[in-house]
Scaffold this motif. Structure first.
Motif, PDB file in Angstrom:
ATOM      1  N   HIS A 196       6.990  -1.206   4.935  1.00  0.00           N
ATOM      2  CA  HIS A 196       6.707   0.253   5.172  1.00  0.00           C
ATOM      3  C   HIS A 196       6.193   0.662   6.500  1.00  0.00           C
ATOM      4  O   HIS A 196       6.326   1.754   6.850  1.00  0.00           O
ATOM      5  CB  HIS A 196       5.779   0.916   4.021  1.00  0.00           C
ATOM      6  CG  HIS A 196       4.391   0.214   3.862  1.00  0.00           C
ATOM      7  ND1 HIS A 196       4.171  -0.999   3.878  1.00  0.00           N
ATOM      8  CD2 HIS A 196       3.251   0.785   3.680  1.00  0.00           C
ATOM      9  CE1 HIS A 196       2.919  -1.429   3.556  1.00  0.00           C
ATOM     10  NE2 HIS A 196       2.108  -0.105   3.593  1.00  0.00           N
ATOM     11  N   ILE A 197       5.649  -0.179   7.261  1.00  0.00           N
ATOM     12  CA  ILE A 197       5.284   0.159   8.690  1.00  0.00           C
ATOM     13  C   ILE A 197       6.697   0.197   9.467  1.00  0.00           C
ATOM     14  O   ILE A 197       6.995   1.147  10.246  1.00  0.00           O
ATOM     15  CB  ILE A 197       4.054  -0.627   9.323  1.00  0.00           C
ATOM     16  CG1 ILE A 197       2.949  -0.585   8.689  1.00  0.00           C
ATOM     17  CG2 ILE A 197       4.017  -0.591  10.696  1.00  0.00           C
ATOM     18  CD1 ILE A 197       1.888  -1.477   9.159  1.00  0.00           C
ATOM     19  N   TYR A 198       7.428  -0.931   9.449  1.00  0.00           N
ATOM     20  CA  TYR A 198       8.400  -1.145  10.071  1.00  0.00           C
ATOM     21  C   TYR A 198       9.782  -0.385   9.842  1.00  0.00           C
ATOM     22  O   TYR A 198      10.008   0.254  10.639  1.00  0.00           O
ATOM     23  CB  TYR A 198       8.828  -2.951  10.037  1.00  0.00           C
ATOM     24  CG  TYR A 198      10.288  -3.171  10.680  1.00  0.00           C
ATOM     25  CD1 TYR A 198      10.208  -3.140  11.976  1.00  0.00           C
ATOM     26  CD2 TYR A 198      11.357  -3.507   9.567  1.00  0.00           C
ATOM     27  CE1 TYR A 198      11.603  -3.541  12.503  1.00  0.00           C
ATOM     28  CE2 TYR A 198      12.455  -3.961  10.397  1.00  0.00           C
ATOM     29  CZ  TYR A 198      12.671  -4.042  11.710  1.00  0.00           C
ATOM     30  OH  TYR A 198      13.836  -4.060  12.351  1.00  0.00           O
TER      31      TYR A 198
ATOM     32  N   ASN B 270      14.465  -1.745  -1.412  1.00  0.00           N
ATOM     33  CA  ASN B 270      15.364  -3.027  -1.709  1.00  0.00           C
ATOM     34  C   ASN B 270      15.088  -4.062  -0.455  1.00  0.00           C
ATOM     35  O   ASN B 270      14.934  -5.242  -0.880  1.00  0.00           O
ATOM     36  CB  ASN B 270      16.705  -2.732  -2.017  1.00  0.00           C
ATOM     37  CG  ASN B 270      17.168  -2.047  -3.261  1.00  0.00           C
ATOM     38  OD1 ASN B 270      16.470  -2.224  -4.138  1.00  0.00           O
ATOM     39  ND2 ASN B 270      18.163  -1.328  -3.092  1.00  0.00           N
ATOM     40  N   ALA B 271      15.162  -3.669   0.623  1.00  0.00           N
ATOM     41  CA  ALA B 271      14.938  -4.464   1.690  1.00  0.00           C
ATOM     42  C   ALA B 271      13.342  -5.163   1.862  1.00  0.00           C
ATOM     43  O   ALA B 271      13.395  -6.277   1.748  1.00  0.00           O
ATOM     44  CB  ALA B 271      15.148  -3.640   3.189  1.00  0.00           C
ATOM     45  N   GLY B 272      12.365  -4.412   1.269  1.00  0.00           N
ATOM     46  CA  GLY B 272      11.107  -4.814   1.156  1.00  0.00           C
ATOM     47  C   GLY B 272      11.050  -5.696  -0.008  1.00  0.00           C
ATOM     48  O   GLY B 272      10.353  -6.785   0.268  1.00  0.00           O
TER      49      GLY B 272
ATOM     50  N   SER C 220       0.715  -1.165  -0.137  1.00  0.00           N
ATOM     51  CA  SER C 220       0.061  -0.021  -0.039  1.00  0.00           C
ATOM     52  C   SER C 220       0.865   1.468   0.091  1.00  0.00           C
ATOM     53  O   SER C 220       2.078   1.135   0.369  1.00  0.00           O
ATOM     54  CB  SER C 220      -0.870  -0.043   1.293  1.00  0.00           C
ATOM     55  OG  SER C 220      -0.190   0.019   2.393  1.00  0.00           O
ATOM     56  N   ALA C 221       0.337   2.219  -0.331  1.00  0.00           N
ATOM     57  CA  ALA C 221       0.922   3.503  -0.402  1.00  0.00           C
ATOM     58  C   ALA C 221       1.572   4.102   0.963  1.00  0.00           C
ATOM     59  O   ALA C 221       0.896   3.905   2.100  1.00  0.00           O
ATOM     60  CB  ALA C 221       0.131   4.601  -0.818  1.00  0.00           C
TER      61      ALA C 221
ATOM     62  N   THR D 241       9.738   2.463   8.598  1.00  0.00           N
ATOM     63  CA  THR D 241       9.761   3.926   8.557  1.00  0.00           C
ATOM     64  C   THR D 241       9.948   4.158  10.168  1.00  0.00           C
ATOM     65  O   THR D 241      10.100   5.416  10.516  1.00  0.00           O
ATOM     66  CB  THR D 241       8.231   4.279   8.641  1.00  0.00           C
ATOM     67  OG1 THR D 241       7.305   3.563   9.160  1.00  0.00           O
ATOM     68  CG2 THR D 241       8.163   4.295   6.935  1.00  0.00           C
ATOM     69  N   GLN D 242      10.248   3.183  11.101  1.00  0.00           N
ATOM     70  CA  GLN D 242      10.594   3.465  12.380  1.00  0.00           C
ATOM     71  C   GLN D 242      12.285   4.034  12.512  1.00  0.00           C
ATOM     72  O   GLN D 242      12.376   4.767  13.427  1.00  0.00           O
ATOM     73  CB  GLN D 242      10.324   2.018  13.180  1.00  0.00           C
ATOM     74  CG  GLN D 242       8.864   1.716  13.274  1.00  0.00           C
ATOM     75  CD  GLN D 242       8.240   2.806  13.776  1.00  0.00           C
ATOM     76  OE1 GLN D 242       8.116   3.359  14.941  1.00  0.00           O
ATOM     77  NE2 GLN D 242       6.941   3.378  12.866  1.00  0.00           N
ATOM     78  N   PHE D 243      12.693   3.684  11.596  1.00  0.00           N
ATOM     79  CA  PHE D 243      14.149   4.036  11.783  1.00  0.00           C
ATOM     80  C   PHE D 243      14.887   4.550  10.368  1.00  0.00           C
ATOM     81  O   PHE D 243      15.943   5.022  10.446  1.00  0.00           O
ATOM     82  CB  PHE D 243      15.237   2.709  12.248  1.00  0.00           C
ATOM     83  CG  PHE D 243      15.020   1.554  11.426  1.00  0.00           C
ATOM     84  CD1 PHE D 243      15.756   1.269  10.210  1.00  0.00           C
ATOM     85  CD2 PHE D 243      13.861   0.472  11.972  1.00  0.00           C
ATOM     86  CE1 PHE D 243      15.647   0.127   9.507  1.00  0.00           C
ATOM     87  CE2 PHE D 243      13.774  -0.608  11.117  1.00  0.00           C
ATOM     88  CZ  PHE D 243      14.565  -0.977  10.084  1.00  0.00           C
ATOM     89  N   LEU D 244      14.183   4.514   9.118  1.00  0.00           N
ATOM     90  CA  LEU D 244      14.447   4.938   7.984  1.00  0.00           C
ATOM     91  C   LEU D 244      13.855   6.215   7.631  1.00  0.00           C
ATOM     92  O   LEU D 244      12.672   6.186   7.853  1.00  0.00           O
ATOM     93  CB  LEU D 244      14.488   3.795   7.008  1.00  0.00           C
ATOM     94  CG  LEU D 244      15.280   2.623   6.948  1.00  0.00           C
ATOM     95  CD1 LEU D 244      15.268   1.675   5.979  1.00  0.00           C
ATOM     96  CD2 LEU D 244      16.890   3.084   6.798  1.00  0.00           C
ATOM     97  N   ASP D 245      14.409   7.195   6.891  1.00  0.00           N
ATOM     98  CA  ASP D 245      13.698   8.355   6.590  1.00  0.00           C
ATOM     99  C   ASP D 245      13.550   8.218   5.079  1.00  0.00           C
ATOM    100  O   ASP D 245      14.183   8.444   4.106  1.00  0.00           O
ATOM    101  CB  ASP D 245      14.630   9.428   6.730  1.00  0.00           C
ATOM    102  CG  ASP D 245      14.135  11.073   6.244  1.00  0.00           C
ATOM    103  OD1 ASP D 245      12.767  10.789   5.786  1.00  0.00           O
ATOM    104  OD2 ASP D 245      14.759  12.011   6.562  1.00  0.00           O
ATOM    105  N   ASP D 246      12.204   8.377   4.861  1.00  0.00           N
ATOM    106  CA  ASP D 246      11.606   7.795   3.401  1.00  0.00           C
ATOM    107  C   ASP D 246      11.995   9.326   2.442  1.00  0.00           C
ATOM    108  O   ASP D 246      11.946   9.149   1.228  1.00  0.00           O
ATOM    109  CB  ASP D 246      10.276   7.651   3.467  1.00  0.00           C
ATOM    110  CG  ASP D 246       9.604   7.264   2.143  1.00  0.00           C
ATOM    111  OD1 ASP D 246      10.194   6.150   1.600  1.00  0.00           O
ATOM    112  OD2 ASP D 246       8.883   7.765   1.241  1.00  0.00           O
TER     113      ASP D 246
END
Length: 83
Positions: free
Chosen positions: A40-42, A60-62, A8-9, A44-49
């Protein structure tokens, strides 16, 4: 149990889109008894989109996680660039 990649977006209203993804995950788990995988939930807890290199890492991890899933379920009314 099947592992379902929840697609999802994220971009746009990030907080609202993360909340929607949580609802989609709940649907996958509670209504179907599958394991929802929603990076994208997980991530975003430690990566800046908004940081290009961190966004690329997250995508890439996704994709790596997607390889481990049984199915991909798409949610939403449009496909974003990162999906």
């Amino acid at each position: 149990m099947k592992k379902i990649y929840v697609c999802s977006a994220l971009r746009g209203d990030i907080d609202e889109n993360i909340q929607k993804a949580r609802v989609y995950c709940e649907y996958v788990a509670k209504e179907h008894g599958h394991i929802p995988i929603a990076p994208h939930i997980y991530f975003t807890q430690f990566l800046d989109d908004n940081n290009d290199s961190e966004r690329e890492f997250g995508i890439n991890a996704g994709l790596s996680l997607l390889l481990e899933c049984d199915e991909l379920w798409y949610f939403g009314d449009q496909i974003s660039r990162g999906m």
